[in-house]
Design a protein around this motif. Structure first.
Motif, PDB file in Angstrom:
ATOM      1  N   HIS A 120       0.646  -1.187   0.093  1.00  0.00           N
ATOM      2  CA  HIS A 120       0.074   0.126  -0.011  1.00  0.00           C
ATOM      3  C   HIS A 120       0.837   1.238  -0.063  1.00  0.00           C
ATOM      4  CE1 HIS A 120      -2.710   2.987   1.424  1.00  0.00           C
ATOM      5  NE2 HIS A 120      -3.651   2.563   0.366  1.00  0.00           N
ATOM      6  N   ASP A 121       2.136   1.232   0.672  1.00  0.00           N
ATOM      7  CA  ASP A 121       2.592   2.362   0.804  1.00  0.00           C
ATOM      8  C   ASP A 121       3.557   2.656  -0.305  1.00  0.00           C
ATOM      9  OD1 ASP A 121       4.140   0.172   1.689  1.00  0.00           O
ATOM     10  OD2 ASP A 121       5.328   1.327   2.962  1.00  0.00           O
ATOM     11  N   ALA A 122       3.822   1.607  -1.224  1.00  0.00           N
ATOM     12  CA  ALA A 122       4.555   1.846  -2.484  1.00  0.00           C
ATOM     13  C   ALA A 122       4.068   1.839  -3.825  1.00  0.00           C
ATOM     14  CB  ALA A 122       5.541   0.593  -2.405  1.00  0.00           C
ATOM     15  N   VAL A 123       2.621   1.641  -3.779  1.00  0.00           N
ATOM     16  CA  VAL A 123       2.131   1.327  -5.095  1.00  0.00           C
ATOM     17  C   VAL A 123       0.588   1.944  -4.553  1.00  0.00           C
ATOM     18  CG1 VAL A 123       0.969  -0.015  -6.799  1.00  0.00           C
ATOM     19  CG2 VAL A 123       3.068  -0.743  -5.760  1.00  0.00           C
ATOM     20  N   PHE A 124      -0.027   2.903  -5.955  1.00  0.00           N
ATOM     21  CA  PHE A 124      -1.299   3.308  -5.750  1.00  0.00           C
ATOM     22  C   PHE A 124      -1.984   2.292  -6.660  1.00  0.00           C
ATOM     23  CE2 PHE A 124       0.181   7.650  -5.240  1.00  0.00           C
ATOM     24  CZ  PHE A 124      -0.139   7.887  -4.019  1.00  0.00           C
TER      25      PHE A 124
ATOM     26  N   ASN B  25      -8.341   8.984   0.497  1.00  0.00           N
ATOM     27  CA  ASN B  25      -7.025   8.480  -0.247  1.00  0.00           C
ATOM     28  C   ASN B  25      -5.975   9.733   0.030  1.00  0.00           C
ATOM     29  OD1 ASN B  25      -6.548   5.808  -1.311  1.00  0.00           O
ATOM     30  ND2 ASN B  25      -8.620   6.578  -2.241  1.00  0.00           N
ATOM     31  N   GLU B  26      -6.473  11.069   0.159  1.00  0.00           N
ATOM     32  CA  GLU B  26      -5.391  12.219   0.428  1.00  0.00           C
ATOM     33  C   GLU B  26      -4.960  11.731   2.053  1.00  0.00           C
ATOM     34  OE1 GLU B  26      -7.929  15.664   0.260  1.00  0.00           O
ATOM     35  OE2 GLU B  26      -7.804  15.834  -1.659  1.00  0.00           O
TER      36      GLU B  26
ATOM     37  N   GLY C 206      -3.023   7.819   1.562  1.00  0.00           N
ATOM     38  CA  GLY C 206      -2.503   7.164   0.212  1.00  0.00           C
ATOM     39  C   GLY C 206      -1.048   6.772   0.023  1.00  0.00           C
ATOM     40  N   ALA C 207      -0.284   7.460   1.003  1.00  0.00           N
ATOM     41  CA  ALA C 207       1.303   6.998   0.917  1.00  0.00           C
ATOM     42  C   ALA C 207       1.407   6.315   2.213  1.00  0.00           C
ATOM     43  CB  ALA C 207       1.904   8.467   0.888  1.00  0.00           C
ATOM     44  N   GLU C 208       0.519   5.794   2.968  1.00  0.00           N
ATOM     45  CA  GLU C 208       0.587   5.211   4.232  1.00  0.00           C
ATOM     46  C   GLU C 208       0.827   3.683   4.101  1.00  0.00           C
ATOM     47  OE1 GLU C 208       1.591   6.771   7.212  1.00  0.00           O
ATOM     48  OE2 GLU C 208       1.085   8.641   6.165  1.00  0.00           O
ATOM     49  N   GLN C 209       1.469   3.014   5.162  1.00  0.00           N
ATOM     50  CA  GLN C 209       1.561   1.709   5.001  1.00  0.00           C
ATOM     51  C   GLN C 209       0.075   1.064   5.591  1.00  0.00           C
ATOM     52  OE1 GLN C 209       4.586  -0.133   7.502  1.00  0.00           O
ATOM     53  NE2 GLN C 209       4.336  -1.906   6.785  1.00  0.00           N
TER      54      GLN C 209
ATOM     55  N   ASN D 168      -0.255   5.967   9.768  1.00  0.00           N
ATOM     56  CA  ASN D 168      -0.363   7.430  10.487  1.00  0.00           C
ATOM     57  C   ASN D 168      -1.460   7.130  11.383  1.00  0.00           C
ATOM     58  OD1 ASN D 168      -2.640   7.086   8.728  1.00  0.00           O
ATOM     59  ND2 ASN D 168      -2.512   9.000   7.749  1.00  0.00           N
TER      60      ASN D 168
END
Length: 124
Positions: free
Chosen positions: A12-16, A68-69, A72-75, A95
């Motif tokens: 999740h933290d590496a790919v959208f 997603n904002e 989106g970049a979280e594990q 987070n």
């Protein structure tokens, strides 16, 4: 009949990730799994001017974008089923935010949260 989000738990933290299609119907929004798994929504416009007819449908999905904002970049750090019938699930992100999604028609109360039928509750 249950789905385990193995891909988002690992990547999740590496790919959208994006889901095509919808598991909606009979009043259930097809984007509930997107919210649970933290997937970006894919919206298909029907025809050249299809966006005019689909404007309200599109606006109703803004909650997925806002979620997603935030994650989106979280594990994705955890996923669990909260009810014996597997209808209520929770995912947690790096987070500290988590979402509880109810895939049943009836309101469900879990962990002191009243989750509307075919709805969700976000926890800080």
């Amino acid at each position: 009949g249950e789905s385990i989000p193995l891909w988002p738990l690992v990547f999740h933290d590496a790919v959208f990730s994006v889901r095509s299609g919808s598991a909606g119907g009979q009043g259930k929004p097809g984007w509930l799994e997107n919210m649970l798994w933290g997937y970006v929504l894919s919206f298909r416009v029907r025809g050249f001017d299809g966006w005019k007819e689909q404007a309200e449908d599109f606006k109703s999905t803004f909650c997925v974008d806002r979620w997603n904002e935030r994650i989106g970049a979280e594990q994705m750090t955890d996923h669990k089923f909260l009810t014996d019938d597997f209808a209520v699930e929770q995912t947690t992100f790096g987070n500290g935010l988590s979402i509880i999604v109810n895939f049943s028609k009836k309101i469900r109360t879990v962990d002191a949260a009243a989750v509307p039928g075919w709805g969700y509750v976000i926890r800080q």
